[in-house]
Design a protein around this motif. Structure first.
Motif, PDB file in Angstrom:
ATOM      1  N   HIS A 146      -1.584  19.925  -2.643  1.00 23.18           N
ATOM      2  CA  HIS A 146      -2.290  19.816  -4.060  1.00 23.18           C
ATOM      3  C   HIS A 146      -1.019  19.521  -5.098  1.00 23.18           C
ATOM      4  O   HIS A 146      -1.199  18.567  -5.932  1.00 23.18           O
ATOM      5  CB  HIS A 146      -3.227  20.903  -4.486  1.00 23.18           C
ATOM      6  CG  HIS A 146      -3.744  20.920  -5.988  1.00 23.18           C
ATOM      7  ND1 HIS A 146      -4.652  20.171  -6.339  1.00 23.18           N
ATOM      8  CD2 HIS A 146      -3.206  21.687  -6.957  1.00 23.18           C
ATOM      9  CE1 HIS A 146      -4.883  19.992  -7.496  1.00 23.18           C
ATOM     10  NE2 HIS A 146      -4.199  21.032  -7.926  1.00 23.18           N
ATOM     11  N   TYR A 205       4.442  12.986   1.359  1.00 26.77           N
ATOM     12  CA  TYR A 205       4.690  14.308   0.942  1.00 26.77           C
ATOM     13  C   TYR A 205       5.334  15.277   2.074  1.00 26.77           C
ATOM     14  O   TYR A 205       5.567  16.274   1.743  1.00 26.77           O
ATOM     15  CB  TYR A 205       3.470  14.855   0.373  1.00 26.77           C
ATOM     16  CG  TYR A 205       3.232  13.855  -0.771  1.00 26.77           C
ATOM     17  CD1 TYR A 205       3.569  13.990  -1.995  1.00 26.77           C
ATOM     18  CD2 TYR A 205       2.060  12.923  -0.490  1.00 26.77           C
ATOM     19  CE1 TYR A 205       2.977  13.275  -2.994  1.00 26.77           C
ATOM     20  CE2 TYR A 205       1.605  12.229  -1.751  1.00 26.77           C
ATOM     21  CZ  TYR A 205       2.101  12.186  -2.887  1.00 26.77           C
ATOM     22  OH  TYR A 205       1.810  11.348  -3.763  1.00 26.77           O
ATOM     23  N   LYS A 226       0.914  -1.015   0.203  1.00 28.35           N
ATOM     24  CA  LYS A 226       0.196  -0.144  -0.078  1.00 28.35           C
ATOM     25  C   LYS A 226       0.980   1.218   0.149  1.00 28.35           C
ATOM     26  O   LYS A 226       0.561   2.277  -0.633  1.00 28.35           O
ATOM     27  CB  LYS A 226      -1.028   0.187   1.325  1.00 28.35           C
ATOM     28  CG  LYS A 226      -1.696   1.301   1.369  1.00 28.35           C
ATOM     29  CD  LYS A 226      -2.678   1.282   2.551  1.00 28.35           C
ATOM     30  CE  LYS A 226      -3.259   2.982   2.671  1.00 28.35           C
ATOM     31  NZ  LYS A 226      -4.223   3.056   3.850  1.00 28.35           N
ATOM     32  N   SER A 227       1.855   1.269   0.652  1.00 26.26           N
ATOM     33  CA  SER A 227       2.824   2.563   0.829  1.00 26.26           C
ATOM     34  C   SER A 227       3.206   2.745  -0.527  1.00 26.26           C
ATOM     35  O   SER A 227       3.685   4.110  -0.656  1.00 26.26           O
ATOM     36  CB  SER A 227       4.149   2.154   1.828  1.00 26.26           C
ATOM     37  OG  SER A 227       4.972   1.333   1.358  1.00 26.26           O
ATOM     38  N   THR A 236      -2.287   4.642   7.622  1.00 25.23           N
ATOM     39  CA  THR A 236      -3.021   4.929   8.726  1.00 25.23           C
ATOM     40  C   THR A 236      -2.299   4.651   9.938  1.00 25.23           C
ATOM     41  O   THR A 236      -1.159   3.818  10.018  1.00 25.23           O
ATOM     42  CB  THR A 236      -4.313   3.946   8.791  1.00 25.23           C
ATOM     43  OG1 THR A 236      -3.939   2.715   8.843  1.00 25.23           O
ATOM     44  CG2 THR A 236      -5.219   4.073   7.673  1.00 25.23           C
ATOM     45  N   LYS A 284       0.678  16.285  -4.296  1.00 20.76           N
ATOM     46  CA  LYS A 284      -0.056  14.792  -4.632  1.00 20.76           C
ATOM     47  C   LYS A 284      -0.524  14.415  -6.026  1.00 20.76           C
ATOM     48  O   LYS A 284      -0.736  13.260  -6.323  1.00 20.76           O
ATOM     49  CB  LYS A 284      -1.208  14.974  -3.605  1.00 20.76           C
ATOM     50  CG  LYS A 284      -1.045  14.841  -2.198  1.00 20.76           C
ATOM     51  CD  LYS A 284      -2.324  14.684  -1.148  1.00 20.76           C
ATOM     52  CE  LYS A 284      -1.754  14.689   0.125  1.00 20.76           C
ATOM     53  NZ  LYS A 284      -2.850  14.621   1.043  1.00 20.76           N
ATOM     54  N   THR A 285      -0.448  15.627  -6.807  1.00 27.11           N
ATOM     55  CA  THR A 285      -0.745  15.544  -8.084  1.00 27.11           C
ATOM     56  C   THR A 285       0.806  15.385  -8.934  1.00 27.11           C
ATOM     57  O   THR A 285       0.444  14.946 -10.288  1.00 27.11           O
ATOM     58  CB  THR A 285      -1.461  16.617  -8.894  1.00 27.11           C
ATOM     59  OG1 THR A 285      -0.548  17.855  -8.596  1.00 27.11           O
ATOM     60  CG2 THR A 285      -2.880  16.885  -8.187  1.00 27.11           C
ATOM     61  N   GLU A 325       1.842   2.950  -3.202  1.00 28.29           N
ATOM     62  CA  GLU A 325       0.975   3.620  -3.819  1.00 28.29           C
ATOM     63  C   GLU A 325       1.044   5.072  -3.699  1.00 28.29           C
ATOM     64  O   GLU A 325       0.419   6.128  -4.142  1.00 28.29           O
ATOM     65  CB  GLU A 325      -0.260   3.067  -3.583  1.00 28.29           C
ATOM     66  CG  GLU A 325      -0.669   1.738  -4.063  1.00 28.29           C
ATOM     67  CD  GLU A 325      -2.071   1.598  -3.635  1.00 28.29           C
ATOM     68  OE1 GLU A 325      -2.857   2.284  -2.721  1.00 28.29           O
ATOM     69  OE2 GLU A 325      -2.315   0.026  -3.550  1.00 28.29           O
ATOM     70  N   LEU A 326       1.963   5.519  -2.612  1.00 24.35           N
ATOM     71  CA  LEU A 326       2.130   7.118  -2.227  1.00 24.35           C
ATOM     72  C   LEU A 326       0.797   7.830  -1.682  1.00 24.35           C
ATOM     73  O   LEU A 326       0.957   8.992  -2.074  1.00 24.35           O
ATOM     74  CB  LEU A 326       2.749   7.769  -3.648  1.00 24.35           C
ATOM     75  CG  LEU A 326       3.696   7.052  -4.470  1.00 24.35           C
ATOM     76  CD1 LEU A 326       4.087   8.016  -5.609  1.00 24.35           C
ATOM     77  CD2 LEU A 326       4.954   6.802  -3.460  1.00 24.35           C
ATOM     78  N   LYS A 327       0.406   7.243  -0.975  1.00 25.89           N
ATOM     79  CA  LYS A 327      -0.752   7.791  -0.307  1.00 25.89           C
ATOM     80  C   LYS A 327      -0.831   7.756   1.060  1.00 25.89           C
ATOM     81  O   LYS A 327      -1.730   8.163   1.857  1.00 25.89           O
ATOM     82  CB  LYS A 327      -2.364   6.932  -0.950  1.00 25.89           C
ATOM     83  CG  LYS A 327      -2.305   7.067  -2.509  1.00 25.89           C
ATOM     84  CD  LYS A 327      -4.115   6.316  -2.759  1.00 25.89           C
ATOM     85  CE  LYS A 327      -4.040   6.266  -4.262  1.00 25.89           C
ATOM     86  NZ  LYS A 327      -5.265   5.631  -4.635  1.00 25.89           N
ATOM     87  N   GLY A 328       0.134   7.344   1.778  1.00 26.81           N
ATOM     88  CA  GLY A 328       0.418   7.497   3.159  1.00 26.81           C
ATOM     89  C   GLY A 328      -0.317   6.273   3.797  1.00 26.81           C
ATOM     90  O   GLY A 328      -0.911   5.330   3.222  1.00 26.81           O
TER      91      GLY A 328
END
Length: 485
Positions: A415, A323, A52-53, A60, A418-419, A55-58
């Motif tokens: 923004h 990020y 999951k990490s 939980t 993350k893009t 995927e660069l979305k952090g």
């Protein structure tokens, strides 16, 4: 010395600051439960979290808790591989450089681990005059620095006015092609109206370390002074955000509390800021306790963090908050700083002094003024030596401050980040500021290594990023400075 009002009790009606204090997000039971739920190393779950990490979305807090149990050498290497991938995907080869500038070592607090503690009668106390502050900044400018972190013990002559005068003095300087383009600050937590003054003068990041998020440990090491009020400190970033400062730096002093608890609490703190204000912390610092003059405690931390645990927590933080910038100071030696660059560190200090007047003094002597300093240094190399090593290791030393000055901060920066659009800005701006350094300050050996590093960077860029970089570099080579996009 006059202690800044809000740094030793606040001002205005008694208890008025409590309306701004909401620390319910720090739930020790939840953090402890998350740690207890993952007390055993679960290889299957850990590999799922690592997947999951990427995927660069952090991650939980529960997922971070699982990674905190990684001990098997094979899983540790998988953790490091994921951290290297995430670091490269977001930050590329850029390493941002800065220097701390200490303006005063007076303090109104008694903290067991710190040389600046008001009870330390052996420390040589000093608060720099405006002229002395300007001289310190001049030395840093002449070394090639563009970004500094202004630091002071939590007591200032003339209160916040002293800090404002220091900021104005530093921003007013220009020496040849050099200047300090952005000042980040590490200061005592303030009231909202005081934070607003910092925002209006144009600081970069406001940095505030909680030291430890464990209440019992916090109470045990903060013996007196305003800093003993843990909730006032916890809510400091909230008041900064409310005042319009949307770049916040968090940190924990590793070696006080259980580092696993503090890492999870840092995640909770970042989540709180993001959910409340639309942007989490801009940076996280990971200092370990180092020996400090007059502090026996600093030689025997309550919960020492081993080198292996330290490297793992850096990698975990990189995956948890992909990020967010991770800062490594000169508390660590050169080897540790070198190893953690690949695992997630994106900002480092260089050529640091942690005593007021330390940069001017070093022109006359090489010895560190330990009896005036906050802590002992692990890396004594000059800025030029650090820059040369970074270039040789295939990194791009960056002195960029463009995002601050273009308004890409807080939610807006996230923004862009993350893009992935931020890379189109960071690449050209980084090589531009690096070229400025090479032309204006570097010695010949560093210049050769740096030009090779820039050529490697340019060869790996996409078409548009390369085009913009070439324009910026051409203008800088022709004599222009402070060129950015």
């Amino acid at each position: 010395m006059t202690i800044l009002a809000s740094a030793d009790g606040g001002s205005g009606p008694a208890g008025s600051h409590r309306a701004e204090t909401d620390t319910s997000w720090l739930n020790a039971e939840e953090i402890t439960s998350a740690l207890d739920a993952h007390i055993r190393e679960d290889a299957t779950l850990i590999r799922e979290v690592l997947a999951k990490s990427r995927e660069l979305k952090g991650l939980t807090a529960n997922e971070v808790a699982a990674l905190l149990q990684v001990k098997d050498p094979a899983l540790v290497e998988e953790l490091y591989a994921a951290a290297r991938l995430v670091k490269e995907a977001i930050y590329g080869k850029r390493i941002v450089l800065f220097a701390p500038l200490y303006i005063s070592n007076y303090c109104g607090n008694s903290c067991s681990y710190c040389a600046f503690s008001k009870d330390n009668k052996t420390l040589k106390r000093r608060a720099l005059s405006v002229d002395e502050i300007k001289r310190e900044a001049e030395v840093l400018i002449e070394q090639g620095h563009k970004r500094i972190l202004m630091v002071a013990g939590e007591s200032y002559p003339r209160g916040l006015d002293y800090v404002m005068e220091a900021l104005e003095a530093i921003y007013s300087l220009k020496i040849g092609n050099g200047e300090i383009r952005r000042i980040n600050v590490n200061l005592a937590p303030l009231r909202v109206d005081e934070f607003r003054r910092l925002h209006e003068i144009g600081i970069g990041t406001y940095q505030l370390f909680q030291e430890t998020y464990q209440r019992d440990v916090y109470a045990a090491v903060h013996l007196s002074g305003k800093k003993r009020d843990m909730d006032w400190r916890l809510s400091g970033p909230d008041r900064a955000m409310q005042a319009g400062i949307d770049d916040i730096g968090l940190g924990a002093l590793l070696g006080l509390g259980d580092w696993r608890f503090d890492v999870l609490a840092l995640m909770k703190h970042a989540e709180h800021l993001e959910s409340t204000y639309g942007a989490g912390c801009h940076t996280i610092s990971v200092p370990r306790i180092e020996p400090a003059h007059g502090s026996d405690f600093s030689n025997s931390p309550l919960n020492p963090v081993s080198d292996e645990d330290f490297k793992r927590l850096v990698a975990i933080l990189r995956l948890a908050v992909p990020y967010t910038g991770i800062i490594m100071s000169t508390r660590e030696n050169a080897e540790m700083r070198r190893e953690t660059l690949a695992l997630g560190v994106s900002q480092i200090s260089a050529g640091s002094r942690t005593n007021p007047g330390g940069y001017a003094a070093q022109l006359d002597q090489d010895a560190e003024d330990f009896d005036e300093s906050q802590f002992s240094l692990g890396d004594h190399r000059s800025l030029d030596e650090v820059v040369r090593e970074l270039a040789a290791l295939d990194y791009t030393p960056s002195f960029c401050t463009a995002c601050y000055r273009n308004g890409r901060t807080g939610e807006d920066f996230m923004h862009w980040a993350k893009t992935a659009d931020i890379k189109q800005k960071c690449g050209p701006n980084s090589v531009g500021t690096f070229m400025e350094y090479l032309l204006d300050y570097a010695n010949p050996e560093t210049t050769r290594a740096g030009e090779q590093a820039i050529e490697r960077d340019l060869a790996e860029m996409g078409t548009e990023e390369r085009r913009v970089s070439d324009v910026i570099l051409d203008r800088i080579r022709s004599g222009k400075r402070d060129v950015f996009c």
